[in-house]
Structures are given as C-alpha cells and as structure tokens.
Design a protein around this motif. Structure first.
Motif, short mmCIF file in Angstrom:
data_model
loop_
_atom_site.label_atom_id
_atom_site.label_comp_id
_atom_site.label_asym_id
_atom_site.label_seq_id
_atom_site.Cartn_x
_atom_site.Cartn_y
_atom_site.Cartn_z
N THR A 236 35.29 -18.88 5.85
CA THR A 236 34.06 -18.21 6.21
C THR A 236 34.36 -16.82 6.78
OG1 THR A 236 34.06 -19.07 8.48
CG2 THR A 236 32.98 -20.41 6.78
N ALA A 237 33.33 -15.98 6.83
CA ALA A 237 33.51 -14.64 7.39
C ALA A 237 33.87 -14.72 8.87
CB ALA A 237 32.23 -13.83 7.20
N ALA A 238 33.37 -15.72 9.58
CA ALA A 238 33.62 -15.84 11.01
C ALA A 238 35.09 -16.09 11.32
CB ALA A 238 32.76 -16.95 11.61
N ASP A 268 33.16 -17.08 1.87
CA ASP A 268 32.76 -15.69 1.96
C ASP A 268 33.46 -14.92 0.84
OD1 ASP A 268 31.68 -13.31 3.68
OD2 ASP A 268 33.78 -12.83 3.27
N PRO A 269 32.75 -14.14 0.04
CA PRO A 269 33.36 -13.48 -1.12
C PRO A 269 34.56 -12.60 -0.76
CG PRO A 269 30.98 -13.39 -1.30
CD PRO A 269 31.27 -13.93 0.06
N ALA A 270 34.45 -11.83 0.32
CA ALA A 270 35.56 -10.95 0.70
C ALA A 270 36.77 -11.76 1.14
CB ALA A 270 35.12 -10.00 1.81
N VAL A 271 36.52 -12.84 1.87
CA VAL A 271 37.63 -13.70 2.30
C VAL A 271 38.29 -14.34 1.09
CG1 VAL A 271 38.23 -15.79 3.59
CG2 VAL A 271 36.63 -14.14 4.57
N LEU A 288 35.84 -23.08 -6.77
CA LEU A 288 34.87 -22.72 -5.73
C LEU A 288 33.53 -23.30 -6.15
CD1 LEU A 288 36.00 -19.01 -5.25
CD2 LEU A 288 36.88 -21.10 -4.15
N ILE A 289 33.20 -24.45 -5.61
CA ILE A 289 32.13 -25.29 -6.16
C ILE A 289 30.79 -24.57 -6.13
CG2 ILE A 289 30.95 -27.51 -5.93
CD1 ILE A 289 33.52 -28.52 -4.55
N GLY A 290 30.22 -24.41 -7.30
CA GLY A 290 28.91 -23.80 -7.42
C GLY A 290 28.90 -22.29 -7.38
N LEU A 291 30.07 -21.66 -7.26
CA LEU A 291 30.13 -20.20 -7.15
C LEU A 291 30.73 -19.63 -8.42
CD1 LEU A 291 29.71 -17.74 -5.25
CD2 LEU A 291 32.10 -18.00 -4.57
N GLU A 292 29.95 -18.89 -9.16
CA GLU A 292 30.43 -18.27 -10.39
C GLU A 292 31.04 -16.90 -10.08
OE1 GLU A 292 30.51 -19.81 -13.15
OE2 GLU A 292 29.08 -21.46 -12.87
N ASP A 296 31.93 -8.06 -9.13
CA ASP A 296 32.66 -7.52 -7.97
C ASP A 296 33.98 -8.23 -7.74
OD1 ASP A 296 30.62 -5.73 -7.44
OD2 ASP A 296 29.55 -7.15 -6.15
N ASP A 297 34.21 -9.33 -8.41
CA ASP A 297 35.42 -10.13 -8.19
C ASP A 297 36.52 -9.67 -9.14
OD1 ASP A 297 34.22 -11.75 -6.22
OD2 ASP A 297 33.24 -12.93 -7.78
N ASP A 298 37.33 -8.74 -8.67
CA ASP A 298 38.43 -8.20 -9.47
C ASP A 298 39.70 -8.99 -9.15
OD1 ASP A 298 39.93 -6.64 -11.14
OD2 ASP A 298 40.18 -5.00 -9.69
N ASP A 299 39.78 -10.19 -9.73
CA ASP A 299 40.90 -11.08 -9.41
C ASP A 299 42.18 -10.64 -10.11
OD1 ASP A 299 39.18 -12.66 -7.91
OD2 ASP A 299 38.69 -13.97 -9.60
#
Length: 519
Positions: A236-238, A268-271, A288-292, A296-299
């Motif tokens: 998470t971001a926290a 969190d996308p950035a994490v 990442l379940i349910g996250l397509e 922005d995701d330059d893997d």
C-alpha cells in the motif's frame, strides 16, 4: 446449563495452539460454546459478550490462558476442559509446569538454547508485537510477524529498521510463509525442487493467494523453494513496499531462482512499479488480482502481469517452457448437467470462504460475469453489506467479525457449517461456492465435516455446490482424498479457485461455456 472459567496463570500459548484447544473443546458432546484464549482485554470482552461472569477471571492478564466453557451439564464442561488441555499440551508433556526444563520465556533464553536460529516467529497480541519484533531484529533475525492488530505506523518503523539490516519482516498478519521448503504458519507441502522443472519463489501480500500459487505450481510439476509473505499492507501507499522490494531484489540475486511470482490484491500502482523494477534480469510474473495493466505501467521486459492466480501461474509455466495443465477438462459438461434441471427461480450465488484472497478473486470474476456482488470485503463500497433482496453475496468468514471468540474457518469448519445449513434453506440460491484450504495448520480432515452436509443439501434438490480444494497431494490431508470426498457428495470440484468462481457464475447464468473463459 453450566458455565466454567479456568485461568492458567503465566501460561502463554501460540494462537494456533489456542485454536486447537478451542476446536477440541467445542467438539465434545453437550458443549454449546467454548474457547481457549489469552486474557487480553479484547478476549475478555468477548467472554463477557458471551455471557461469562468477569469474576471468573479477576486479575488475569495477557500472559494468562483462559479456558471458558458453556455446556449442558457439569460432566460435559469438565470433559471439554480436559479435551482442550490434551489438545494444547500433548506436545508439551502433561501440561504447564511439568517439564524438567521450563520453556524459554524470553527471546534471549530461546537464542541461548538455539544459537543458530535465523528466523523468529512472533505471535503475541498486537500491542506487544512491535517490541518483540524489534528484539528479534536487534539479534539479526528475520521475522514472521503472525500477529495482527499492529498499527500501521509500527509496521512502517519495523520494516524501515529491517531494511537497514537487510532483514525481512514478513507481516504483520502474515499467516503463510515457506523458507527453503520449511513451512511456517499455514502452508502447503510442496515437492523437492530438485525433482521438478525449474524453481520458483512466491512473494505474496496475500495469504491464501500465496498458498494457491504455490499449490498450482507444485501440481504442475514446478519446484517451489520459498514463499515470502509480506503482510497485506506492504504494497500500500502507506507502507511503501519495503519488504516487497527487498524480497524481490534478494530472490532475483539468487542463482537458484528461475522465476518469481508476485501475488497481491490490487497494490498502490507506484509501489507496484517500484517492486517490479527490482526483478532485474529474472523473469517475474505479477498476479495482481483484478488489476489490469495500464498505459502508465512501463514494466521491465522481464515482467509480465496477470489478473488472476491461475493466470499468474500459467504465465510462469510459459516462461519456463513447461507444459500447461488443462484446468477446464470436463468442467463444462459437469456444469451443463448441473443446470439442466435447476429450477428457473434459482439465480443467486452464495460464496462462503475461509480464504480472503480466494474470496476477493471470486468477487472479481463473479462481478465480471454477473454484475454486483455484495460482501463484507466488497470490491466497491456500494456493494457492502447488508445486501438487498435478490443480490449475489460472498462472505469472507475469516474476517474479524466472524472469528472473534472462535477459531478461523480453516481450522474449525463449524462457522461455515452454520452458514451452509442456513444457505441451503434460502430460496432463490442457485449455487453455493466454497473453498477448502489444506496444509499445515488447517483442519486435519475438512471433508469429513463439510461433505456430509453438502450431500444432504444437494440431495434435497434445488441448489448446487461448487467446492475448490486448495492444496497438494503431500499435504497431511491429501488433495486427492479431499477432492474425491466432495465429488462423491455430489459437488462440482474444479481444479483452480478461478475456475470454481467461473463455474458458480456459469450455473447462476445457465451458461456452461463461461468455465472455459481465458484467464
């Protein structure tokens, strides 16, 4: 009705051992309710809520063990307490205080007896977890932090210190880990990687997600050496993913690791991007379940994403050049037979889960096929409980509101038996979706408790039951034996959790072809 309370002073037991005592007491004939628990404020409040007199534990504290029983008579209460003591102390001679050499009471005493230790398992009430974890880190130990109710600020501080020492803090709330095939907490037994094709390490911010990934890889003939549980908040971001980054970086540097499988509910996308960047040249699949994946995701080129646990393990198999198992063989025909005589007024799905990650994945897949599904752990706040009439519902029965004062459903199926019995009488329900988690720490024979009731409900006609059994053949319960028991009861028993969710959707929608949907 008889109620009894016994306080065992200065007797601390791990929560899993407490749960074994609770299960043994509740299994005694004539017992209405019982628990074995440390005398923390929260646990004592639960006893009060259940009608026990606080005078029975006057002066008890968090280091004392309480045995509480409500039974039909004195004999049943006494038998329950005896059964609880036997379950909890059988591996510790005859009970507390009977050893010639007392159990160590501090980390320092334990290390003096076992100086070569490298990992500490911390399972104390959340108020004390940070202190004990700090002690372990100061002694150069990695930590499996089984405790929950640890404040997020404590988690951040502990993981920052661990990062500085190049140590892992797995948790808090990390119930699953396996280090060099040594199982910690709830874990499944996998085959020797030396006899398998390739070696994969699983990094997971999801307990039953980690177990599902490891089990599917093992069943496909892939070696799994490590399962590193991060705790549900690490990505998470926290918290910022400190242990996710360290775990992936360390495994990527290990020449014996051929691929890494990262498992999580949506992080969190950035994490997530920071963790994936640590893979370097080592193939990594992120389930990442349910996250397509988005634009922005330059893997890195070595990284591949998947949105289900089955999809993640399939991607790993492809990366290693391993044959892909058929997870749908015969399933469409089973579903087609199930819906053939299903009453037309039955259209609803009811999910009764013991695994939180499996519940979450089912919610994702069911909502894609059927629309909104309400839950105590919903994908969207609009679909929280209470559910309106005519709604699909999936419950995570491992959440705190269902486990206060009683064992986790992976350990004791009693809570699910109650819900299953009620659901079996509910009009409009087409299918009940169950998960059954095998492995160390789980019930020794869950099919013996659940399958007879499944057979009874199915035999009355009306609804259907889909059961997914998570585990391996090497697990103490035996995967094949458990699957066979549910199949003999008339249940549909798919090969993966994702296919089980799709089978439930297919039954509700009268669309057998859904079970073959690409994942």
């Amino acid at each position: 009705m008889t109620t009894t309370v016994t306080v065992l002073r200065d007797t601390y037991l791990d929560s899993v051992v407490q749960l074994s005592g609770t299960r043994a007491m509740r299994a005694v004939a004539g017992v209405e309710w019982a628990t074995a628990a440390m005398a923390t404020e929260a646990n004592l409040a639960t006893l009060t809520e259940n009608g026990f007199d606080p005078a029975g534990w006057d002066g008890a504290g968090a280091g004392d063990l309480v045995l509480a029983v409500r039974a039909e008579d004195d004999d049943a209460a006494a038998a329950a307490e005896e059964a609880g003591r036997a379950a909890m102390f059988s591996a510790r001679d005859d009970g507390p205080g009977t050893r010639e050499e007392a159990d160590p009471r501090t980390l320092a005493e334990a290390l003096a007896r076992q100086p070569g230790s490298t990992v500490a398992v911390v399972s104390v009430p959340g108020d004390y977890a940070a202190l004990e974890t700090t002690k372990a880190l100061a002694n150069g130990l990695h930590v499996l932090l089984f405790s929950d109710n640890v404040p997020v600020e404590d988690e951040v501080a502990l993981k920052q210190r661990a990062l500085e020492e190049n140590l892992l803090v797995m948790g808090p709330g990390a119930g699953t880990a396996m280090l060099d095939r040594t199982c910690l907490g709830f874990a499944n037994v996998v085959g020797d990687p030396a006899a398998r094709t390739g070696t994969v390490a699983v990094v997971a911010a999801a307990g039953t997600g980690a177990q599902e990934a490891a089990s599917l890889l093992d069943r496909a003939g892939i070696g799994v050496r490590h399962v590193i549980g991060l705790g549900g908040r690490d990505l998470t971001a926290a918290v910022g993913g400190p242990m996710g980054r360290l775990a992936v970086r360390s495994l990527a540097a290990d020449p014996d690791t051929d691929a890494i499988l990262l498992v999580s509910k949506p992080p969190d996308p950035a994490v997530a991007r920071a963790v994936l960047a640590e893979a370097g040249d080592t193939p990594l699949v992120a389930a990442l379940i349910g996250l397509e994946k988005t634009a922005d995701d330059d893997d890195p080129p070595t990284v591949e994403r998947a949105s289900t646990l089955e999809g993640g393990t399939t991607a790993v198999l492809r990366r290693l050049g391993h044959p892909l198992p058929d997870s749908t063989a015969g399933l469409r025909d089973e579903v087609a037979a199930a819906v053939r005589d299903l009453p037309g007024d039955r259209r609803l799905v009811r999910g009764l889960f013991s695994g939180g990650t499996l519940c979450y994945e089912a919610l994702v897949l069911l909502e894609q096929e059927l629309g909104p599904v309400h839950s105590n752990t919903p994908l969207d706040d609009r679909h929280a409980l209470p559910a309106p009439a005519g709604a699909h519902v999936c419950l995570d029965l491992g959440e705190e509101e269902f486990t206060r004062g009683r064992p986790h459903p992976m350990i004791d199926p009693e809570a699910r038996i109650e819900h299953l019995r009620e659901t079996g009488e509910e009009p409009g329900v087409a299918v009940v979706l169950l998960d059954v988690v095998l492995g160390h720490g789980s019930h020794p024979d869950p099919a013996s408790a659940l399958a007879p009731l499944c057979a009874e409900i199915i035999g009355r006609g009306g609804l259907r039951i889909v059961v997914y059994v998570l585990g391996t053949e090497q697990d103490p319960q035996g995967l094949d034996r458990q699957r066979a028991a549910f199949a003999e009861a008339g249940c549909i028993v798919p090969r993966t959790a994702a296919r089980a969710a799709l089978a439930a959707a297919a039954i509700a929608a009268r669309a057998p072809e859904l079970v073959e949907r690409p994942l």
